[in-house]
Write a protein that holds these residues in place. Structure first.
Motif, PDB file in Angstrom:
ATOM      1  N   TRP A  24       0.875  -1.410   0.154  1.00 18.73           N
ATOM      2  CA  TRP A  24      -0.390  -0.164  -0.054  1.00 18.73           C
ATOM      3  C   TRP A  24       0.347   1.857  -0.080  1.00 18.73           C
ATOM      4  CZ3 TRP A  24      -5.550  -0.090   2.230  1.00 18.73           C
ATOM      5  CH2 TRP A  24      -6.027  -1.193   2.133  1.00 18.73           C
ATOM      6  N   SER A  25       0.662   2.096  -0.887  1.00 19.68           N
ATOM      7  CA  SER A  25       0.847   3.121  -0.885  1.00 19.68           C
ATOM      8  C   SER A  25       0.272   4.405   0.624  1.00 19.68           C
ATOM      9  CB  SER A  25       0.422   4.053  -1.764  1.00 19.68           C
ATOM     10  OG  SER A  25      -0.810   4.766  -2.477  1.00 19.68           O
ATOM     11  N   LEU A  26       0.927   5.588   0.915  1.00 20.06           N
ATOM     12  CA  LEU A  26       0.411   6.627   1.127  1.00 20.06           C
ATOM     13  C   LEU A  26      -0.905   6.598   1.071  1.00 20.06           C
ATOM     14  CD1 LEU A  26       0.105   7.921   3.880  1.00 20.06           C
ATOM     15  CD2 LEU A  26       1.718  10.039   2.508  1.00 20.06           C
ATOM     16  N   LYS A  27      -1.059   6.866  -0.426  1.00 15.24           N
ATOM     17  CA  LYS A  27      -2.407   7.269  -0.579  1.00 15.24           C
ATOM     18  C   LYS A  27      -3.202   6.385  -1.015  1.00 15.24           C
ATOM     19  CE  LYS A  27      -4.296  10.091  -4.611  1.00 15.24           C
ATOM     20  NZ  LYS A  27      -3.833  10.458  -6.764  1.00 15.24           N
ATOM     21  N   ASP A  28      -3.111   4.903  -0.909  1.00 13.25           N
ATOM     22  CA  ASP A  28      -3.988   3.926  -0.762  1.00 13.25           C
ATOM     23  C   ASP A  28      -4.712   3.780   0.489  1.00 13.25           C
ATOM     24  OD1 ASP A  28      -3.670   3.254  -3.633  1.00 13.25           O
ATOM     25  OD2 ASP A  28      -1.908   1.720  -2.676  1.00 13.25           O
ATOM     26  N   ILE A  29      -3.801   4.400   1.883  1.00  8.41           N
ATOM     27  CA  ILE A  29      -4.105   4.906   3.569  1.00  8.41           C
ATOM     28  C   ILE A  29      -5.135   5.326   3.286  1.00  8.41           C
ATOM     29  CG2 ILE A  29      -3.314   4.550   5.367  1.00  8.41           C
ATOM     30  CD1 ILE A  29      -0.718   3.189   4.571  1.00  8.41           C
ATOM     31  N   LEU A  30      -5.205   6.285   2.882  1.00 10.06           N
ATOM     32  CA  LEU A  30      -6.011   7.863   3.319  1.00 10.06           C
ATOM     33  C   LEU A  30      -7.013   7.613   1.916  1.00 10.06           C
ATOM     34  CD1 LEU A  30      -3.089  10.790   2.433  1.00 10.06           C
ATOM     35  CD2 LEU A  30      -4.036   9.550   4.584  1.00 10.06           C
TER      36      LEU A  30
END
Length: 77
Positions: A30-36
């Motif tokens: 997961w990327s930071l964007k995915d998590i957000l």
């Protein structure tokens, strides 16, 4: 207080590039964007659930008030 939290969060994200936001590996693949996006989606679902719960509790309270205002006892065994 919540507004300050959002302001601080936005300040944290502001210097990050699109590449940094979308780079996988922050948590597994997961990327930071995915998590957000995941957190934002869950927050919306949680808010909808809480609204439904509040609406249901309000209906129950109105039914109880109606029975009691008529001098009737509640049909609870």
């Amino acid at each position: 207080m919540m507004e300050r939290g959002y302001t601080a969060f936005e300040a944290f994200l502001a210097p990050l590039s699109e590449a940094q936001l979308t780079e996988s590996g922050v948590s597994g693949d997961w990327s930071l964007k995915d998590i957000l996006v995941h957190l934002a989606t869950d927050k919306g679902a949680l808010l909808r659930f809480l609204k439904k719960c509040c609406a249901s509790l309000l209906r129950v309270a109105l039914i109880i008030w109606h029975y009691l205002s008529e001098g009737r006892s509640l049909p609870i065994s």
